[in-house]
Design an enzyme around this catalytic site. Structure first.
Site, PDB file in Angstrom:
ATOM      1  CG  HIS A  62      -1.888  -1.111   1.259  1.00 52.08           C
ATOM      2  ND1 HIS A  62      -3.115  -1.042   0.642  1.00 52.08           N
ATOM      3  CD2 HIS A  62      -1.808  -2.353   1.818  1.00 52.08           C
ATOM      4  CE1 HIS A  62      -3.757  -2.194   0.821  1.00 52.08           C
ATOM      5  NE2 HIS A  62      -2.990  -2.997   1.530  1.00 52.08           N
TER       6      HIS A  62
ATOM      7  CB  ALA B 162      -6.876  -2.275   8.649  1.00 56.40           C
TER       8      ALA B 162
ATOM      9  CG  HIS C 222      -9.819  -8.431   3.989  1.00 55.09           C
ATOM     10  ND1 HIS C 222      -9.650  -7.936   5.267  1.00 55.09           N
ATOM     11  CD2 HIS C 222      -8.697  -8.090   3.307  1.00 55.09           C
ATOM     12  CE1 HIS C 222      -8.482  -7.326   5.354  1.00 55.09           C
ATOM     13  NE2 HIS C 222      -7.882  -7.412   4.187  1.00 55.09           N
TER      14      HIS C 222
ATOM     15  CG  PHE D 102       8.869 -13.719  12.576  1.00 54.59           C
ATOM     16  CD1 PHE D 102       8.444 -14.783  11.794  1.00 54.59           C
ATOM     17  CD2 PHE D 102      10.210 -13.383  12.568  1.00 54.59           C
ATOM     18  CE1 PHE D 102       9.340 -15.511  11.015  1.00 54.59           C
ATOM     19  CE2 PHE D 102      11.115 -14.104  11.799  1.00 54.59           C
ATOM     20  CZ  PHE D 102      10.687 -15.165  11.017  1.00 54.59           C
TER      21      PHE D 102
ATOM     22  CG  ASP E 181      -0.849  -5.922   3.779  1.00 50.27           C
ATOM     23  OD1 ASP E 181      -1.259  -4.973   3.080  1.00 50.27           O
ATOM     24  OD2 ASP E 181      -1.538  -6.438   4.680  1.00 50.27           O
TER      25      ASP E 181
END
Length: 383
Positions: A61, A139, A194, A248, A273
């Site tokens: 993003h 989110a 999602h 992690f 991500d």
């Protein structure tokens, strides 16, 4: 522009060649051989080091205080340049669930974007949301989540100049399966994420063309022995490539090991991500109009939900090696080759003659020394 890297081990997904010279010319790999004779060419000694294809991040993003959703040309340039520091030479600019107006502004911005020579290449768009499940929003802002809509996506694809390459959606939502089939047939990668789908719905989506799972384990129906869910589907269905955020924080070390054992290197795509706080100090940042707290324990919304990562691709590669003791060839698969195959790229993900001269030079500890973009040393790791 011409560069010869001398005496380096060239690593591809299918093997390696030691003590090779690699001649990069006019942005392409011109020759890989021993003792290449050339005059008036820049040279770099690669003794004791490894040359890997440049990393491809299919799900990112933001970085360096910038985000795809800012819809800023300058911001995308800053982001693209920053990614070379971690060995990422190309990426999918990733949107998130927001109003259609905001998403369309981001799409239009990517459509007209022209990267400079010292920037990572934008391969296209990854549309994450708004066609997801409210039960697995994470989110993704609930107010903007809607049902999958092929007509809207068709409109967005035209706006993008055919640059939408991947869409994350929830196939169990109304119209979801129709969208999976239509998008897959049009050549867009459908990634299930999602999502609150059952294992049986996962099987149906795969039959209709779904081929990827968005950030495995995170914001998807978990595994249960009487309902394997989305997690079970991603792990067990061979047609699905699994995105992994190996920081992690998003995944326990044991979960990384399990994914590697079940999917193998052929079935894994390393992603970051990452959000705009990547490469920035700890503090408070924005993600889709939401306040994100970034600390040593990751990026979280005020309610505790994870909000992307600040992971770099080179660290993801090192982390994967640490947990699985996988080979360099397998790391190439997971960091570039598999992504290139998913995206049907015929010029990236391999170091062979005629391909783009996008590469990274690493040492035996996988520490990044140089990033090479289009045959130019674009970034030394400490710059």
């Amino acid at each position: 522009m011409s560069l010869i890297i001398r005496n380096i081990t060239v690593v591809n997904a299918n093997g390696r060649n030691e003590q090779m010279d690699v001649w990069m010319k006019d942005g392409k790999i011109a020759q890989i051989a021993q003792h290449i004779e050339a005059q008036g060419v820049d040279q770099l000694d690669g003794s004791g080091k490894f040359l890997l294809p440049g990393f491809i991040d299919m799900h990112i993003h933001g970085s360096a205080q910038m985000d795809t959703m800012d819809a800023s040309d300058e911001g995308l340039h800053i982001m693209a340049k920053s990614l070379l520091k971690e060995g990422t030479t190309s990426f999918l600019a990733t949107t998130m669930t927001q109003s259609f107006d905001n998403i369309e502004r981001a799409i239009a911005n990517v459509a007209q974007f022209q990267p400079k020579s010292d920037e990572a290449e934008v391969l296209g768009l990854h549309i994450e949301g708004p066609f997801v499940s409210k039960q697995r929003a994470g989110a993704q802002p609930l107010d903007y989540i809607v049902q999958p809509d092929v007509e809207v996506i068709t409109k967005w694809q035209a706006l993008s100049g055919q640059k939408i390459k991947q869409i994350t959606l929830a196939p169990e939502e109304p119209n979801g399966m129709t969208a999976v089939q239509s998008l897959s047939e049009s050549g867009i990668i459908v990634s299930i994420g999602h999502s609150d789908a059952t294992f049986e719905q996962m099987q149906e989506a795969v039959q209709l063309g779904a081929s990827q799972g968005t950030h495995l384990y995170n914001q998807m129906r978990p595994f249960h022995h009487r309902d394997p869910g989305v997690v079970g589907g991603v792990l067990l269905l061979d047609a699905i490539k699994a995105e992994l955020i190996v920081d992690f924080i998003h995944m326990h070390e044991g979960a990384v090991e399990m994914a590697y054992r079940l999917k193998g290197a052929d079935g894994i795509i390393l992603i970051t991500d990452a959000m705009r706080a990547k490469g920035m100090p700890y503090g408070e940042y924005d993600l889709g109009g939401q306040l994100v707290h970034v600390t040593e324990s990751g990026a979280h919304l005020s309610n505790g939900s994870l909000a992307g990562s600040v992971l770099t691709m080179d660290q993801a590669v090192r982390n994967m090696r640490q947990i699985t003791n996988c080979t360099l060839e397998e790391l190439v698969k997971m960091s570039s080759y598999n992504a290139a195959q998913q995206l049907k790229l015929t010029n990236k993900g391999q170091l062979i003659e005629g391909y783009d001269a996008d590469a990274v030079i690493v040492d035996e500890h996988l520490m990044l020394h140089q990033t090479i973009k289009a045959g130019q040393i674009s970034m030394h790791a400490n710059n």
